[in-house]
Design a protein around this motif. Structure first.
Motif, PDB file in Angstrom:
ATOM      1  N   GLN A  81      54.956  41.988 -19.397  1.00  0.00           N
ATOM      2  CA  GLN A  81      55.044  40.551 -19.123  1.00  0.00           C
ATOM      3  C   GLN A  81      55.497  40.246 -17.709  1.00  0.00           C
ATOM      4  O   GLN A  81      55.531  39.078 -17.307  1.00  0.00           O
ATOM      5  CB  GLN A  81      56.021  39.898 -20.108  1.00  0.00           C
ATOM      6  CG  GLN A  81      55.609  39.992 -21.567  1.00  0.00           C
ATOM      7  CD  GLN A  81      56.650  39.396 -22.486  1.00  0.00           C
ATOM      8  OE1 GLN A  81      57.248  38.360 -22.199  1.00  0.00           O
ATOM      9  NE2 GLN A  81      56.890  40.045 -23.617  1.00  0.00           N
ATOM     10  N   ASN A 118      53.393  27.371 -30.942  1.00  0.00           N
ATOM     11  CA  ASN A 118      54.797  27.525 -30.557  1.00  0.00           C
ATOM     12  C   ASN A 118      55.553  28.254 -31.656  1.00  0.00           C
ATOM     13  O   ASN A 118      55.269  28.073 -32.847  1.00  0.00           O
ATOM     14  CB  ASN A 118      55.444  26.156 -30.349  1.00  0.00           C
ATOM     15  CG  ASN A 118      54.711  25.313 -29.333  1.00  0.00           C
ATOM     16  OD1 ASN A 118      54.729  25.607 -28.161  1.00  0.00           O
ATOM     17  ND2 ASN A 118      54.046  24.262 -29.797  1.00  0.00           N
ATOM     18  N   PHE A 135      54.482  34.419 -26.211  1.00  0.00           N
ATOM     19  CA  PHE A 135      55.371  34.758 -25.106  1.00  0.00           C
ATOM     20  C   PHE A 135      56.151  33.535 -24.636  1.00  0.00           C
ATOM     21  O   PHE A 135      55.642  32.411 -24.670  1.00  0.00           O
ATOM     22  CB  PHE A 135      54.564  35.281 -23.910  1.00  0.00           C
ATOM     23  CG  PHE A 135      53.769  36.516 -24.210  1.00  0.00           C
ATOM     24  CD1 PHE A 135      54.333  37.772 -24.039  1.00  0.00           C
ATOM     25  CD2 PHE A 135      52.463  36.430 -24.657  1.00  0.00           C
ATOM     26  CE1 PHE A 135      53.606  38.914 -24.315  1.00  0.00           C
ATOM     27  CE2 PHE A 135      51.731  37.567 -24.939  1.00  0.00           C
ATOM     28  CZ  PHE A 135      52.300  38.811 -24.766  1.00  0.00           C
ATOM     29  N   ARG A 136      57.364  33.786 -24.187  1.00  0.00           N
ATOM     30  CA  ARG A 136      58.116  32.742 -23.494  1.00  0.00           C
ATOM     31  C   ARG A 136      57.539  32.615 -22.081  1.00  0.00           C
ATOM     32  O   ARG A 136      57.354  33.615 -21.391  1.00  0.00           O
ATOM     33  CB  ARG A 136      59.598  33.088 -23.450  1.00  0.00           C
ATOM     34  CG  ARG A 136      60.239  33.133 -24.833  1.00  0.00           C
ATOM     35  CD  ARG A 136      61.660  33.645 -24.776  1.00  0.00           C
ATOM     36  NE  ARG A 136      62.546  32.708 -24.088  1.00  0.00           N
ATOM     37  CZ  ARG A 136      63.807  32.977 -23.769  1.00  0.00           C
ATOM     38  NH1 ARG A 136      64.331  34.170 -24.078  1.00  0.00           N
ATOM     39  NH2 ARG A 136      64.553  32.081 -23.155  1.00  0.00           N
ATOM     40  N   ARG A 152      49.702  39.773 -20.466  1.00  0.00           N
ATOM     41  CA  ARG A 152      49.847  39.207 -21.810  1.00  0.00           C
ATOM     42  C   ARG A 152      48.514  38.985 -22.517  1.00  0.00           C
ATOM     43  O   ARG A 152      48.416  39.141 -23.727  1.00  0.00           O
ATOM     44  CB  ARG A 152      50.619  37.896 -21.763  1.00  0.00           C
ATOM     45  CG  ARG A 152      49.926  36.789 -20.983  1.00  0.00           C
ATOM     46  CD  ARG A 152      50.491  35.413 -21.323  1.00  0.00           C
ATOM     47  NE  ARG A 152      51.854  35.254 -20.880  1.00  0.00           N
ATOM     48  CZ  ARG A 152      52.545  34.133 -21.082  1.00  0.00           C
ATOM     49  NH1 ARG A 152      51.982  33.106 -21.679  1.00  0.00           N
ATOM     50  NH2 ARG A 152      53.783  34.032 -20.665  1.00  0.00           N
ATOM     51  N   SER A 188      58.403  30.448 -27.662  1.00  0.00           N
ATOM     52  CA  SER A 188      57.332  31.399 -27.361  1.00  0.00           C
ATOM     53  C   SER A 188      55.993  30.742 -27.679  1.00  0.00           C
ATOM     54  O   SER A 188      55.871  30.011 -28.672  1.00  0.00           O
ATOM     55  CB  SER A 188      57.485  32.672 -28.197  1.00  0.00           C
ATOM     56  OG  SER A 188      58.705  33.299 -27.915  1.00  0.00           O
ATOM     57  N   ARG A 189      54.975  31.024 -26.849  1.00  0.00           N
ATOM     58  CA  ARG A 189      53.721  30.286 -26.971  1.00  0.00           C
ATOM     59  C   ARG A 189      52.503  31.172 -26.786  1.00  0.00           C
ATOM     60  O   ARG A 189      52.567  32.241 -26.185  1.00  0.00           O
ATOM     61  CB  ARG A 189      53.647  29.175 -25.919  1.00  0.00           C
ATOM     62  CG  ARG A 189      54.690  28.076 -26.073  1.00  0.00           C
ATOM     63  CD  ARG A 189      54.438  26.931 -25.128  1.00  0.00           C
ATOM     64  NE  ARG A 189      55.222  25.765 -25.501  1.00  0.00           N
ATOM     65  CZ  ARG A 189      56.342  25.394 -24.911  1.00  0.00           C
ATOM     66  NH1 ARG A 189      56.809  26.105 -23.910  1.00  0.00           N
ATOM     67  NH2 ARG A 189      56.995  24.316 -25.319  1.00  0.00           N
ATOM     68  N   HIS A 234      52.299  36.680 -34.405  1.00  0.00           N
ATOM     69  CA  HIS A 234      53.678  37.031 -34.063  1.00  0.00           C
ATOM     70  C   HIS A 234      53.902  38.535 -34.211  1.00  0.00           C
ATOM     71  O   HIS A 234      54.531  39.175 -33.349  1.00  0.00           O
ATOM     72  CB  HIS A 234      54.640  36.253 -34.959  1.00  0.00           C
ATOM     73  CG  HIS A 234      56.074  36.416 -34.591  1.00  0.00           C
ATOM     74  ND1 HIS A 234      56.937  37.227 -35.285  1.00  0.00           N
ATOM     75  CD2 HIS A 234      56.801  35.881 -33.574  1.00  0.00           C
ATOM     76  CE1 HIS A 234      58.135  37.180 -34.730  1.00  0.00           C
ATOM     77  NE2 HIS A 234      58.082  36.365 -33.693  1.00  0.00           N
TER      78      HIS A 234
END
Length: 504
Positions: free
Chosen positions: A467, A204, A79-80, A387, A95-96, A73
């Motif tokens: 992104q 997640n 990221f979403r 990403r 976010s994953r 993190h």
């Protein structure tokens, strides 16, 4: 261009609407651990769901995994996702990041995630930060632990079934006898190991306090959802799913929503379960404390739906899966590209391609693979911006290789088009070739327009620079390095005209 919903999506939406109509203004019943019949209902109706409390996981593993969450993190690795649902682009509230076996991918909601590889034996992966390397190592260690736990739980389920023992515990605490529960058709040892061979984990993260809006759970009145009702997609049939949950230290004040609310405590994260489209059986809301794990065994993911109910503090989870990778690994798509390019006889310095065969079946297969590598791999990868470079450059060389192979396929298509335009080609042969390739080229044109529009959407433009989706491959009309235009409207129209001319 708005995509037409699939038959499956239409059926799912119709079921949801029918269910909501049946409910009208009433809630379906659900149970929490404070209800007397909670564990009995769990045993009877949710027999393949196992909870393993945090005390049953080694302290050292807790520490390493929770440090991994914080590190990933901190480095901005989660990221979403910009997903596609019923023709609309939406940012996920969660976010994953996908981490797993090198070359694996996982597809959900029309989005293919590319696994940041964990350091399996024999691999040589260069991570951008030592902390990221340690995080991937910790998650691989967690994966191995959960795999062993899953196999043992499954073996105990089989043993209890064979012994005809009906009443067995559902919740496994640190001092609790390690037994499973429920009846099902017991798989053999090899099958158990295959169905527990987790090859990826989807991490997640969500901080509910930073979300301006979360949907309310619509059937039971369970409160705010971080993730709505769903089945996990793209998994090996009847394979297990294991989830490790970590709620961060959150605010100590009570929830302001409704302190007198019956049912689940809205301050605590829960996982909700229900039998799919069943309005008779009560649902379950199971509280998730820091370090708890739960397992969905056998066909539970197919017969039941689950949701994640938000609490107050931020939460990480690591969801380990046996992703269905028969068409989702790097090795697979490289082999497919090599199969398509077997028909190439020679590539001249000019880029012109000569072919070994003009057999319609060979050409049809080549054009289908052309579409597969372009829309299932290249465009999926670049739609997610840069990403993946946050963690490692592992995917850079493979994507360059796939793009080079795709470029040769553009040359193959150009050669086929020259052939159907050539004077003197027998009408029957031309028609067979046209019939073989027209559907793929029509699909290619439609999907290129759709992906180009998605990259320019309002939601896409709100994303940070690293992104933002990239429409790649993309080229302008005057690009001399490309044998065919990006926009195939005129080409498709011409081919349809040639096919109509040949009809009596």
């Amino acid at each position: 261009m708005k995509r037409t919903p699939t038959a499956e999506e239409r059926e799912r939406e119709a079921k949801k609407l029918r269910l909501l109509e049946e409910l009208e203004d009433t809630w379906l019943p659900y149970l929490t651990p404070k209800d007397d019949e909670f564990y009995q209902q769990w045993q009877l109706k949710y027999p393949k769901l196992i909870l393993r409390e945090a005390g049953g996981v080694p302290e050292e593993l807790h520490r390493e995994v929770q440090e991994a969450f914080v590190t990933l993190h901190k480095h901005g690795c989660l990221f979403r996702d910009l997903v596609r649902i019923q023709g609309k682009d939406l940012l996920t509230p969660v976010s994953r990041i996908l981490i797993g076996n090198p070359g694996c991918t996982y597809k959900y909601l029309n989005t293919r995630l590319f696994a940041v590889p964990w350091p399996v034996k024999g691999s040589d992966i260069k991570y951008h930060e030592a902390g990221i390397a340690a995080a991937c190592q910790a998650l691989l260690k967690l994966n191995n632990f959960l795999q062993i736990e899953t196999i043992q739980a499954w073996e105990e389920l089989v043993a209890k079934e064979r012994a005809n023992i009906d009443v067995v515990p559902v919740c496994i605490g640190p001092d609790f006898p390690r037994v499973g529960m429920g009846a099902f058709d017991g798989p053999d040892e090899v099958d158990i190991k295959n169905r527990s061979a987790y090859n990826v984990t989807l991490l997640n993260f969500m901080d509910p306090q930073k979300m301006p809006y979360l949907k309310e759970e619509p059937y039971f009145g369970m409160g705010k959802m971080a993730l709505g009702w769903h089945h996990d997609e793209n998994l090996v049939d009847r394979s297990a799913v294991a989830v490790y949950s970590h709620s961060c230290e959150g605010p100590e004040e009570e929830s302001e929503d409704d302190p007198q609310l019956e049912g689940r405590d809205p301050d605590i994260w829960h996982v909700g379960f229900k039998i799919s489209w069943d309005i008779e059986t009560p649902g379950l809301a199971i509280p998730l404390h820091q370090g708890d794990c739960y397992f969905m065994l056998d066909d539970l993911n197919a017969t039941h739906q689950h949701c994640v109910l938000a609490g107050l503090p931020p939460r990480f989870s690591s969801t380990h899966r046996v992703a269905e990778c028969s068409t989702g690994t790097l090795d697979y798509i490289l082999q497919r590209c090599q199969l398509a390019l077997q028909n190439v006889c020679d590539v001249k310095d000019s880029g012109d391609v000569s072919l070994k065969s003009l057999e319609p079946a060979v050409l049809k297969q080549g054009e289908e693979i052309h579409n597969e590598v372009e829309f299932e791999w290249l465009r999926q990868f670049w739609f997610q911006g840069n990403r993946y470079e946050k963690c490692t450059d592992w995917w850079c060389q493979p994507m360059t290789q796939l793009e080079e192979m795709w470029r040769k396929m553009e040359g193959v298509t150009n050669t086929v088009l020259h052939e159907v335009r050539r004077e003197g080609v027998p009408v029957g042969q031309r028609n067979e070739i046209l019939t073989a390739i027209l559907a793929s080229l029509t699909t290619r044109q439609t999907l290129r327009r759709e992906w180009h529009a998605r990259c320019q959407s309002c939601v896409a433009r709100t994303l940070p620079e690293d992104q933002k989706p990239e429409c790649r491959p993309y080229w302008e009309k005057d690009d001399a390095s490309m044998p065919l235009p990006f926009d195939l409207t005129d080409v498709v129209s011409e081919l349809r005209g040639l096919l109509l001319e040949a009809k009596p």
